[in-house]
Design a protein around this motif. Structure first.
Motif, PDB file in Angstrom:
ATOM      1  N   ALA A  66       0.840  -1.208   0.000  1.00  0.00           N
ATOM      2  CA  ALA A  66       0.000   0.000   0.000  1.00  0.00           C
ATOM      3  C   ALA A  66       0.875   1.257   0.000  1.00  0.00           C
ATOM      4  O   ALA A  66       0.558   2.249  -0.667  1.00  0.00           O
ATOM      5  CB  ALA A  66      -0.937  -0.010   1.205  1.00  0.00           C
ATOM      6  N   ALA A  67       1.990   1.216   0.733  1.00  0.00           N
ATOM      7  CA  ALA A  67       2.901   2.364   0.772  1.00  0.00           C
ATOM      8  C   ALA A  67       3.555   2.575  -0.594  1.00  0.00           C
ATOM      9  O   ALA A  67       3.729   3.715  -1.041  1.00  0.00           O
ATOM     10  CB  ALA A  67       3.959   2.165   1.853  1.00  0.00           C
ATOM     11  N   VAL A  68       3.916   1.481  -1.267  1.00  0.00           N
ATOM     12  CA  VAL A  68       4.486   1.596  -2.620  1.00  0.00           C
ATOM     13  C   VAL A  68       3.463   2.266  -3.541  1.00  0.00           C
ATOM     14  O   VAL A  68       3.813   3.145  -4.338  1.00  0.00           O
ATOM     15  CB  VAL A  68       4.920   0.216  -3.162  1.00  0.00           C
ATOM     16  N   ALA A  69       2.201   1.908  -3.402  1.00  0.00           N
ATOM     17  CA  ALA A  69       1.147   2.534  -4.208  1.00  0.00           C
ATOM     18  C   ALA A  69       1.030   4.025  -3.881  1.00  0.00           C
ATOM     19  O   ALA A  69       0.830   4.848  -4.789  1.00  0.00           O
ATOM     20  CB  ALA A  69      -0.186   1.826  -3.978  1.00  0.00           C
ATOM     21  N   ARG A  70       1.182   4.388  -2.591  1.00  0.00           N
ATOM     22  CA  ARG A  70       1.124   5.802  -2.215  1.00  0.00           C
ATOM     23  C   ARG A  70       2.292   6.584  -2.817  1.00  0.00           C
ATOM     24  O   ARG A  70       2.126   7.743  -3.189  1.00  0.00           O
ATOM     25  CB  ARG A  70       1.099   5.964  -0.691  1.00  0.00           C
ATOM     26  N   VAL A  71       3.474   5.953  -2.905  1.00  0.00           N
ATOM     27  CA  VAL A  71       4.609   6.609  -3.574  1.00  0.00           C
ATOM     28  C   VAL A  71       4.209   6.886  -5.025  1.00  0.00           C
ATOM     29  O   VAL A  71       4.418   7.989  -5.539  1.00  0.00           O
ATOM     30  CB  VAL A  71       5.894   5.750  -3.519  1.00  0.00           C
ATOM     31  N   GLY A  72       3.612   5.903  -5.656  1.00  0.00           N
ATOM     32  CA  GLY A  72       3.223   6.038  -7.061  1.00  0.00           C
ATOM     33  C   GLY A  72       2.189   7.115  -7.315  1.00  0.00           C
ATOM     34  O   GLY A  72       2.231   7.813  -8.321  1.00  0.00           O
ATOM     35  N   ASN A  73       1.252   7.282  -6.377  1.00  0.00           N
ATOM     36  CA  ASN A  73       0.203   8.279  -6.609  1.00  0.00           C
ATOM     37  C   ASN A  73       0.473   9.615  -5.917  1.00  0.00           C
ATOM     38  O   ASN A  73      -0.376  10.502  -5.926  1.00  0.00           O
ATOM     39  CB  ASN A  73      -1.183   7.729  -6.242  1.00  0.00           C
ATOM     40  N   GLY A  74       1.657   9.739  -5.293  1.00  0.00           N
ATOM     41  CA  GLY A  74       2.045  11.019  -4.704  1.00  0.00           C
ATOM     42  C   GLY A  74       1.543  11.273  -3.302  1.00  0.00           C
ATOM     43  O   GLY A  74       1.709  12.373  -2.778  1.00  0.00           O
ATOM     44  N   ASN A  75       0.943  10.276  -2.663  1.00  0.00           N
ATOM     45  CA  ASN A  75       0.414  10.459  -1.309  1.00  0.00           C
ATOM     46  C   ASN A  75       1.330   9.928  -0.223  1.00  0.00           C
ATOM     47  O   ASN A  75       0.978   9.968   0.952  1.00  0.00           O
ATOM     48  CB  ASN A  75      -0.949   9.769  -1.165  1.00  0.00           C
ATOM     49  N   TYR A  76       2.500   9.401  -0.591  1.00  0.00           N
ATOM     50  CA  TYR A  76       3.409   8.846   0.405  1.00  0.00           C
ATOM     51  C   TYR A  76       3.900   9.954   1.334  1.00  0.00           C
ATOM     52  O   TYR A  76       4.240  11.053   0.902  1.00  0.00           O
ATOM     53  CB  TYR A  76       4.607   8.177  -0.258  1.00  0.00           C
ATOM     54  N   GLY A  77       3.915   9.655   2.630  1.00  0.00           N
ATOM     55  CA  GLY A  77       4.397  10.611   3.619  1.00  0.00           C
ATOM     56  C   GLY A  77       3.346  11.588   4.087  1.00  0.00           C
ATOM     57  O   GLY A  77       3.641  12.489   4.869  1.00  0.00           O
ATOM     58  N   ILE A  78       2.120  11.408   3.635  1.00  0.00           N
ATOM     59  CA  ILE A  78       0.997  12.243   4.060  1.00  0.00           C
ATOM     60  C   ILE A  78       0.080  11.382   4.923  1.00  0.00           C
ATOM     61  O   ILE A  78      -0.328  10.291   4.511  1.00  0.00           O
ATOM     62  CB  ILE A  78       0.202  12.786   2.851  1.00  0.00           C
ATOM     63  N   CYS A  79      -0.239  11.868   6.120  1.00  0.00           N
ATOM     64  CA  CYS A  79      -1.083  11.094   7.039  1.00  0.00           C
ATOM     65  C   CYS A  79      -2.454  10.852   6.420  1.00  0.00           C
ATOM     66  O   CYS A  79      -3.095  11.782   5.920  1.00  0.00           O
ATOM     67  CB  CYS A  79      -1.220  11.841   8.363  1.00  0.00           C
ATOM     68  N   ARG A  80      -2.883   9.614   6.463  1.00  0.00           N
ATOM     69  CA  ARG A  80      -4.175   9.224   5.898  1.00  0.00           C
ATOM     70  C   ARG A  80      -5.340   9.817   6.676  1.00  0.00           C
ATOM     71  O   ARG A  80      -6.425  10.001   6.139  1.00  0.00           O
ATOM     72  CB  ARG A  80      -4.270   7.696   5.875  1.00  0.00           C
ATOM     73  N   ASP A  81      -5.115  10.168   7.947  1.00  0.00           N
ATOM     74  CA  ASP A  81      -6.196  10.695   8.780  1.00  0.00           C
ATOM     75  C   ASP A  81      -6.280  12.216   8.730  1.00  0.00           C
ATOM     76  O   ASP A  81      -7.304  12.772   8.380  1.00  0.00           O
ATOM     77  CB  ASP A  81      -6.009  10.211  10.222  1.00  0.00           C
ATOM     78  N   CYS A  82      -5.170  12.901   9.058  1.00  0.00           N
ATOM     79  CA  CYS A  82      -5.200  14.360   9.163  1.00  0.00           C
ATOM     80  C   CYS A  82      -4.662  15.076   7.930  1.00  0.00           C
ATOM     81  O   CYS A  82      -4.758  16.295   7.839  1.00  0.00           O
ATOM     82  CB  CYS A  82      -4.435  14.820  10.412  1.00  0.00           C
ATOM     83  N   ALA A  83      -4.081  14.335   6.991  1.00  0.00           N
ATOM     84  CA  ALA A  83      -3.532  14.870   5.736  1.00  0.00           C
ATOM     85  C   ALA A  83      -2.325  15.787   5.934  1.00  0.00           C
ATOM     86  O   ALA A  83      -1.959  16.521   5.031  1.00  0.00           O
ATOM     87  CB  ALA A  83      -4.615  15.574   4.930  1.00  0.00           C
ATOM     88  N   LYS A  84      -1.682  15.722   7.098  1.00  0.00           N
ATOM     89  CA  LYS A  84      -0.456  16.486   7.336  1.00  0.00           C
ATOM     90  C   LYS A  84       0.743  15.601   7.008  1.00  0.00           C
ATOM     91  O   LYS A  84       0.634  14.380   7.032  1.00  0.00           O
ATOM     92  CB  LYS A  84      -0.382  16.938   8.794  1.00  0.00           C
ATOM     93  N   PRO A  85       1.899  16.215   6.730  1.00  0.00           N
ATOM     94  CA  PRO A  85       3.089  15.409   6.459  1.00  0.00           C
ATOM     95  C   PRO A  85       3.490  14.564   7.666  1.00  0.00           C
ATOM     96  O   PRO A  85       3.439  15.027   8.804  1.00  0.00           O
ATOM     97  CB  PRO A  85       4.176  16.447   6.156  1.00  0.00           C
ATOM     98  N   ILE A  86       3.858  13.322   7.409  1.00  0.00           N
ATOM     99  CA  ILE A  86       4.385  12.430   8.449  1.00  0.00           C
ATOM    100  C   ILE A  86       5.853  12.791   8.621  1.00  0.00           C
ATOM    101  O   ILE A  86       6.579  12.863   7.630  1.00  0.00           O
ATOM    102  CB  ILE A  86       4.224  10.955   8.052  1.00  0.00           C
TER     103      ILE A  86
END
Length: 108
Positions: A66-86
């Motif tokens: 799932a994290a690899v997919a987030r890298v691909g779609n540009g959402n990696y490192g963004i909290c899934r709950d609050c949308a702030k950078p991890i």
């Protein structure tokens, strides 16, 4: 340094996609190796413990994918709950996490 406090100005705020993919590939390889080792253990090993370990490793592998997919779609490192950078420190420790520490605490 606490993982729930903002990072020092000298630290990067995000891992590059290449860095993230390297860390995730390492996690994937480690988990697959663990799974193979469990599957190759003696048949007299405790069945319940082995089953639990395999389930845990498979869960982590799914999180890595799932994290690899987030890298691909540009959402990696963004909290899934609050949308702030991890914080990058958290991603260095747990590269597949979808949550910042405060949101992870709320989820538990």
């Amino acid at each position: 340094m606490s993982l729930d406090t903002p990072q020092a100005e000298t630290r990067r705020e995000r891992l590059t996609a290449h860095e993230a993919l390297q860390r995730l590939e390492h996690e994937r390889t480690s988990r697959l190796t663990q799974l193979r080792a469990i599957e190759e253990t003696r048949p007299d090993a405790e069945e319940q413990v082995m089953s639990t370990q395999k389930d845990t490793i498979r869960r982590v592998l799914a999180e890595v994918e799932a994290a690899v997919a987030r890298v691909g779609n540009g959402n990696y490192g963004i909290c899934r709950d609050c949308a702030k950078p991890i914080p990058v420190e958290r991603l260095e420790i747990l590269p597949y996490t979808p949550f910042c520490v405060p949101c992870q605490r709320k989820a538990v």
